[in-house]
Design a protein around this motif. Structure first.
Motif, PDB file in Angstrom:
ATOM      1  N   LEU A  42       0.077  -7.220   6.950  1.00  0.00           N
ATOM      2  CA  LEU A  42       1.513  -7.890   7.112  1.00  0.00           C
ATOM      3  C   LEU A  42       1.751  -9.156   8.163  1.00  0.00           C
ATOM      4  CD1 LEU A  42       3.383  -4.126   7.383  1.00  0.00           C
ATOM      5  CD2 LEU A  42       3.991  -5.744   5.764  1.00  0.00           C
ATOM      6  N   SER A  43       0.460  -9.036   8.679  1.00  0.00           N
ATOM      7  CA  SER A  43       0.845  -9.826  10.113  1.00  0.00           C
ATOM      8  C   SER A  43       0.607 -11.461   9.768  1.00  0.00           C
ATOM      9  CB  SER A  43      -0.130  -9.000  11.097  1.00  0.00           C
ATOM     10  OG  SER A  43      -0.927  -9.050  10.833  1.00  0.00           O
ATOM     11  N   SER A  44       0.002 -11.186   9.021  1.00  0.00           N
ATOM     12  CA  SER A  44      -1.159 -12.645   8.145  1.00  0.00           C
ATOM     13  C   SER A  44      -1.130 -12.416   6.844  1.00  0.00           C
ATOM     14  CB  SER A  44      -2.569 -13.236   9.123  1.00  0.00           C
ATOM     15  OG  SER A  44      -3.447 -12.624   9.059  1.00  0.00           O
ATOM     16  N   LEU A  55      -2.274  -6.033  10.953  1.00  0.00           N
ATOM     17  CA  LEU A  55      -1.497  -5.045  10.637  1.00  0.00           C
ATOM     18  C   LEU A  55      -1.105  -4.639   9.698  1.00  0.00           C
ATOM     19  CD1 LEU A  55       1.351  -3.262  12.597  1.00  0.00           C
ATOM     20  CD2 LEU A  55       2.308  -5.199  11.925  1.00  0.00           C
ATOM     21  N   LEU A  56      -1.269  -3.548   8.524  1.00  0.00           N
ATOM     22  CA  LEU A  56      -1.557  -3.176   7.925  1.00  0.00           C
ATOM     23  C   LEU A  56      -0.238  -2.069   7.330  1.00  0.00           C
ATOM     24  CD1 LEU A  56      -4.886  -2.117   7.026  1.00  0.00           C
ATOM     25  CD2 LEU A  56      -3.839  -4.624   6.213  1.00  0.00           C
ATOM     26  N   GLY A  57       0.860  -2.852   6.340  1.00  0.00           N
ATOM     27  CA  GLY A  57       1.526  -1.632   5.810  1.00  0.00           C
ATOM     28  C   GLY A  57       0.935  -1.403   4.539  1.00  0.00           C
ATOM     29  N   GLY A 310       5.061  -5.062  16.591  1.00  0.00           N
ATOM     30  CA  GLY A 310       5.509  -4.344  14.945  1.00  0.00           C
ATOM     31  C   GLY A 310       5.620  -4.780  13.905  1.00  0.00           C
ATOM     32  N   ASN A 311       6.073  -4.391  12.633  1.00  0.00           N
ATOM     33  CA  ASN A 311       6.138  -5.425  11.584  1.00  0.00           C
ATOM     34  C   ASN A 311       7.097  -6.332  12.143  1.00  0.00           C
ATOM     35  OD1 ASN A 311       6.011  -6.358   8.440  1.00  0.00           O
ATOM     36  ND2 ASN A 311       7.621  -4.482   8.241  1.00  0.00           N
TER      37      ASN A 311
END
Length: 718
Positions: A42-44, A55-57, A310-311
């Protein structure tokens, strides 16, 4: 104990009875794991993780609870850093400490019935730093963290400890700017704000300032200092949206820079609405003039923002002049970094449409004033050859730029200019000196640092074999200056011939030469491929609102947004993703409307769960308010013909010479002279003169330029 039983005992000890029953119990043929867990970065982009953090989803199948989930990186369990995501059945969390290179993140789970294993994985590639990610850093860099509100730098990359400060909005309406806030001594007049999600919080903003990618960045967001904040559980004042701010200019500087003011000025009341506002010194094109470096700055700072706060739902941006160049370039060449872009006042497609015009302007002014002034005494005729209503455009860039004491053309092409411009300062205010080997001088320091627009792109354009200077794309071979003015009758054939005989060119040090300039052809293909000249192929998937001040003087010409329109049409067959709003004088409500309409547009796209392409979703979700418009007498008009009549477009010297409005050809292919281009009264002597001026032929603008090719998104230039 045999090997199978030993493995089951170990699984039982580590994971508990659910895993024993699923994999080791009485079923000798357990079901194969289902690869039905979605794992997303989610972050890149997964291939461009920076600084070891991502950041992972995670989206789980029905029947799986978070307590049953294991997350591992290269075999190490990191599930403890994950928490519930915004939607049911999802998790979000930060994985830190990734090694350089490739890693595999694996998620496994068993359903509540303990009869089926589920799995998902994601391969990521980490760059364990925040520079040299997309493009090689320009050297040298003059550190000045202390001047930018930080402690002295700690290394050659100008890093310094991050600092946090707080500001607040006062209940006193006369105090319009945000004021300093001390959490240890809270102010008594803190206003409340209700964000666009309906959440009411104290109007307190935290500004995080630090160094990422060798430049100072700022992230400002509503933040209650008395409450915690984690990426998995952000404070409710943030709406999970980002406004990215871009600054102007286009200067090949070597000075560490910032853009702090744009982070905390609360433009559009974005902070009060709950947006995180972010920017960087790399987001001011006047600090480096390299849109790939601009993209790298957004990539690395956004990655930090996501892994810290955060996301991010989506990112919209704004910027004028050089800020528009960055937005067009990033959206086209690195799609996904910016989701919607706003051209806030003035606009350009890319740096090289300007670089060519500036050099042409330099040559034309020299010809008109120093070579053939007697033949060109009419200012109107000079303007006709330039494609302008008057001479102010060329005067502004080739003499005293905006009254600031230097010629902007020289900043692009003179190797001794532009080296130490900080923060798009004009004229330069930096008092330091360039470190060894110092600034280039052709006589006293030929091995020094050269500061031209092509030198800012040397890692993309490459170096000349003979002298080691950066390859230069500028070329005017075959350009028929003044052709449209001749055809219209604005100038005579004698003037046209004389102009093209004598205009000449500029050498690598920006000195006038009698012959035309010839591009270093090795520079041309990467210029197009890297998107320094954008073809708008990917740009068609990004919503664009351009509210533009009508101007055909001082070089911020209105036609440039229509050049983008033409490129979108040529590349994609439509330009439904772009709205152009034109005004003269006050913009009225256009600025705030652009922000509001863009936010609505992106929210509708976000909510569109259909299977359409990104471009189709942009078109399908375009608000009615995102139509072309203009202000006439203070009233908003949407009739295209009325707006065009009120605000006519002009052009530039290359369009007058035969290029179309896309204006993408830097070095043209050639064709034989066509005598029909010059009218019916061409004498044999005049034709012979023209053939002598153009011995290899004239520009054929029906063909692509030399080296012209499609942009390739997400290229690296290291």
């Amino acid at each position: 104990m045999n090997q199978t039983l030993r493995a089951c005992a170990l699984a039982l000890a580590v994971a508990g009875p659910a895993w024993l029953l699923a994999g080791c119990g009485g079923n000798s043929n357990p079901p194969a794991p289902l690869a039905d867990i979605s794992v997303k970065a989610l972050s890149s982009p997964a291939d461009f993780v920076t600084a070891g953090n991502v950041l992972l989803g995670v989206d789980l199948p029905a029947g799986i609870s978070p307590a049953q989930v294991k997350v591992s990186v290269n075999g190490s369990d990191v599930a403890a850093s994950f928490g519930a995501g915004a939607k049911a059945g999802s998790l979000v969390g930060v994985v830190s400490g990734l090694p350089a290179g490739k890693s595999t993140i694996t998620v496994t789970a068993a359903n509540d019935a303990l009869t089926q294993n589920h799995t998902g994985s994601l391969a990521v590639t980490n760059v364990s730093k925040t520079s040299n990610v997309l493009v090689a850093a320009l050297q040298p860099l003059i550190c000045r963290t202390a001047a930018l509100g930080l402690l002295p730098s700690t290394d050659v990359d100008c890093n310094a400890p991050t600092v946090y400060s707080f500001l607040y909005k006062s209940t006193d309406a006369s105090k319009t700017a945000l004021l300093p806030y001390d959490p240890s001594h809270p102010a008594a007049d803190v206003a409340k704000t209700t964000n666009d999600q309906g959440v009411s919080v104290p109007f307190i903003v935290r500004d995080e300032r630090g160094v990422i990618d060798r430049s100072v960045y700022d992230i400002a967001v509503l933040f209650d200092p008395a409450k915690p904040w984690t990426p998995a559980a952000p404070q409710s004042g943030w709406n999970h949206k980002v406004l990215w701010r871009f600054g102007g200019g286009c200067t090949p500087g070597h000075v560490q820079s910032a853009n702090t003011a744009q982070a905390i000025d609360n433009a559009y009341n974005a902070l009060g609405k709950g947006f995180a506002v972010a920017t960087s010194g790399l987001s001011v094109l006047g600090n480096h003039c390299n849109t790939v470096l601009s993209a790298e700055g957004v990539l690395t700072v956004k990655a930090h923002l996501a892994t810290t706060y955060g996301n991010i739902r989506y990112t919209l941006s704004d910027g004028s002049s050089g800020g528009s160049i960055q937005q067009h370039g990033i959206a086209n060449n690195y799609p996904g970094l910016l989701n919607g872009i706003i051209m806030s006042g003035t606009s350009f497609p890319d740096p090289w449409i300007l670089a060519s015009e500036f050099a042409d302007c330099h040559l034309l002014r020299n010809y008109f004033s120093a070579i053939s002034p007697g033949l060109w005494g009419s200012a109107a005729q000079q303007a006709a050859a330039m494609g302008k209503p008057d001479l102010s455009t060329c005067m502004s860039v080739d003499t005293n730029f905006f009254g600031l004491g230097y010629a902007f053309e020289k900043v692009g092409y003179d190797p001794t200019m532009g080296c130490t411009f900080p923060d798009n300062a004009a004229p330069p205010t930096f008092s330091g000196t360039m470190p060894a080997p110092g600034v280039y001088d052709p006589v006293t320091n030929p091995g020094g640092v050269r500061c031209t627009i092509q030198d800012a792109l040397v890692s993309i354009l490459g170096k000349r074999a003979g002298d080691g200077f950066a390859n230069r794309p500028y070329d005017n071979v075959g350009v028929q200056y003044g052709l449209a003015a001749l055809k219209s009758g604005a100038i005579s054939l004698a003037q046209f011939i004389d102009l093209n005989q004598k205009i000449g060119g500029i050498d690598i040090d920006n000195n006038f030469i009698p012959q035309r300039s010839v591009a270093d052809t090795a520079a041309l293909a990467p210029l197009y491929k890297s998107g320094q000249i954008i073809d708008a192929r990917q740009l068609g998937s990004t919503p664009i609102i351009a509210y533009q001040s009508y101007n055909n003087q001082i070089f911020h010409d209105t036609f440039y947004n229509w050049a983008i329109r033409a490129r979108l049409m040529a590349a994609n067959g439509n330009a439904t993703n772009q709205a152009i709003w034109t005004f003269l004088g006050s913009p009225g409500t256009f600025a705030d409307d652009a922000f509001t309409v863009m936010d609505q547009w992106l929210a509708k796209i976000e909510a569109d769960a259909g299977t359409g392409t990104p471009a189709a979703k942009v078109a399908a979700n375009k608000p009615v308010a995102a139509a072309d418009a203009c202000l006439i007498g203070g009233s908003k008009v949407t009739d295209a013909a009325t707006c065009a009549a009120q605000y006519p477009n002009y052009s530039d010297p290359r369009i007058v010479a035969g290029s179309d409005i896309t204006d993408m050809v830097i070095k043209c292919q050639l064709k034989p002279i066509n005598v029909g281009d010059y009218g019916s009264a061409v004498t044999a002597d005049q034709l012979a003169q023209l053939q002598a001026v153009f011995p290899a032929g004239v520009c054929d603008y029906s063909k692509q330029g030399v080296g012209q090719q499609a942009n390739v998104p997400w290229l690296t230039w290291l």
